[in-house]
Design an enzyme around this catalytic site. Structure first.
Site, PDB file in Angstrom:
ATOM      1  N   ASP A  62      -4.332   5.239   1.745  1.00 48.63           N
ATOM      2  CA  ASP A  62      -4.262   3.781   1.849  1.00 48.63           C
ATOM      3  C   ASP A  62      -2.981   3.463   2.616  1.00 48.63           C
ATOM      4  O   ASP A  62      -1.892   3.911   2.211  1.00 48.63           O
ATOM      5  CB  ASP A  62      -4.221   3.195   0.426  1.00 48.63           C
ATOM      6  N   SER A 142      -4.854  -8.308  17.839  1.00 48.41           N
ATOM      7  CA  SER A 142      -5.982  -9.238  17.853  1.00 48.41           C
ATOM      8  C   SER A 142      -5.640 -10.419  18.751  1.00 48.41           C
ATOM      9  O   SER A 142      -4.465 -10.676  19.039  1.00 48.41           O
ATOM     10  CB  SER A 142      -6.209  -9.759  16.428  1.00 48.41           C
ATOM     11  N   TYR A 156      -4.015 -14.231   8.304  1.00 50.38           N
ATOM     12  CA  TYR A 156      -4.422 -13.250   9.328  1.00 50.38           C
ATOM     13  C   TYR A 156      -3.607 -13.461  10.607  1.00 50.38           C
ATOM     14  O   TYR A 156      -3.058 -12.518  11.183  1.00 50.38           O
ATOM     15  CB  TYR A 156      -5.927 -13.373   9.593  1.00 50.38           C
ATOM     16  N   ALA A 158      -0.707 -14.891  10.891  1.00 50.66           N
ATOM     17  CA  ALA A 158       0.697 -14.519  10.645  1.00 50.66           C
ATOM     18  C   ALA A 158       0.856 -12.998  10.658  1.00 50.66           C
ATOM     19  O   ALA A 158       1.821 -12.471  11.209  1.00 50.66           O
ATOM     20  CB  ALA A 158       1.159 -15.097   9.311  1.00 50.66           C
TER      21      ALA A 158
END
Ligand SMILES: NC(=O)c1ccc[n+]([C@@H]2O[C@H](COP(=O)([O-])OP(=O)(O)OC[C@H]3O[C@@H](n4cnc5c(N)ncnc54)[C@H](O)[C@@H]3O)[C@@H](O)[C@H]2O)c1
Length: 275
Positions: A62, A142, A156, A158
């Site tokens: 993770d 993104s 998202y 930020a």
């Protein structure tokens, strides 16, 4: 082949964009570590590369857990001896809602995976790359790192803007260790998840309104940019954000293109002084 003999860790590559990047790096001759929080997905992806004649292992970790990341890096070094390329791809979306309604837990989770996860993976891999005096870090960012988008909430946006800051800062900080740090900013990308979570009508609306090149990105479109940043051709490229978005950042999609063309024709046909 562009990456023969190099070793790449691609986080969150059990499926989606990460899987596309991992498969492409495998085809280019890299030893690939498929990381995911789900071991089954990681192993299956690694099997695909091995079945095609490449070399890959699937490891669960993770990216919000530093101990698990350190164990993954140690296993990578045991199996392949180096880490030449780190692709920080693992990321989660958020449910679109107004900031006043965002639960604190959601904020922490989105920032935790998308931003802190990048920090922790870099922290674990940078000492290895510094010892080698060479390395490539590629952050899968993104459109939401370039402007606000309505695909997620402010958390998202930020998280992705934070990752842009990390990319620029690290590019400077690691330059004298010959480690480059770049980011890819994909626009709407057709992954199995995106296909499941949206209707054909919604995707067509997004294409018409936003994407001048007239289609959603594929995972191969994003992988092509990752291969470039990882290859020797990008030796002098660092601190860059590469939009792979079909032209979204130009600002005008197909809907507006028709309106703008019409306006241009009107202006060209009007007598001088009547525009
Ligand atoms: N799909 C898009 O339209 C799009 C657009 C722009 C940017 N992105 C970015 O691309 C990246 C990949 O997105 P995707 O669409 O392929 O998503 P996806 O959900 O299909 O795949 C993400 C993968 O990351 C893994 N993952 C999630 N949290 C993890 C964690 N804590 N530790 C390890 N693995 C974890 C998941 O198990 C999954 O396999 C993300 O960073 C996302 O923000 C996606």
């Amino acid at each position: 082949m562009e990456l023969t003999g190099k070793t790449a860790i691609v986080t969150g590559s059990g499926r989606g964009i990460g899987l596309g990047i991992a498969l492409a790096m495998g085809r280019e001759g890299a030893n690939v570590v498929i990381n995911d929080r789900y071991l089954d997905d990681a192993r299956k992806a690694a099997e695909r590369i091995n079945a095609g004649g490449g070399k890959a292992i699937g490891l669960a970790a993770d990216v919000t857990n530093f101990d698990e990341i350190e164990a993954m890096v140690a296993e990578t070094l045991r199996r392949f001896g180096t880490v030449d390329i780190l692709v920080n791809n693992a990321g989660i979306e958020s449910t679109p809602m107004l900031l006043k309604d965002v639960p604190e837990r959601q904020w922490d989770r989105v920032l935790g995976v998308n931003l802190k996860g990048t920090f922790l993976c870099c922290k674990a891999v940078i000492p290895v790359m510094m010892r080698q005096n060479k390395g490539r870090i590629i952050n899968i960012n993104s459109l939401a790192g370039r402007r606000m988008t309505f695909f997620g909430s402010a958390d998202y946006t930020a998280s992705k803007h934070g990752q842009v800051g990390l990319t620029l800062h690290l590019a400077w900080e690691l330059a004298d260790s010959n480690i480059t740090v770049n980011a890819i900013c994909p626009g709407a990308t057709l992954t199995p998840l995106a296909e499941e979570g949206t209707t054909v009508e919604y995707r067509e609306m997004v294409t018409k309104r936003l994407i001048p090149l007239g289609r959603w990105c594929t995972t191969d479109d994003v992988a092509g940019a990752a291969i470039y940043f990882a290859s020797d051709r990008a030796d002098m490229v660092t601190g860059q954000l590469l939009d792979v978005d079909g032209g979204v950042m130009t600002g005008y999609g197909e809907d507006l293109r028709a309106v703008i063309r019409q306006r241009m024709e009107q202006v060209q046909q009007a007598p001088a002084g009547k525009q």
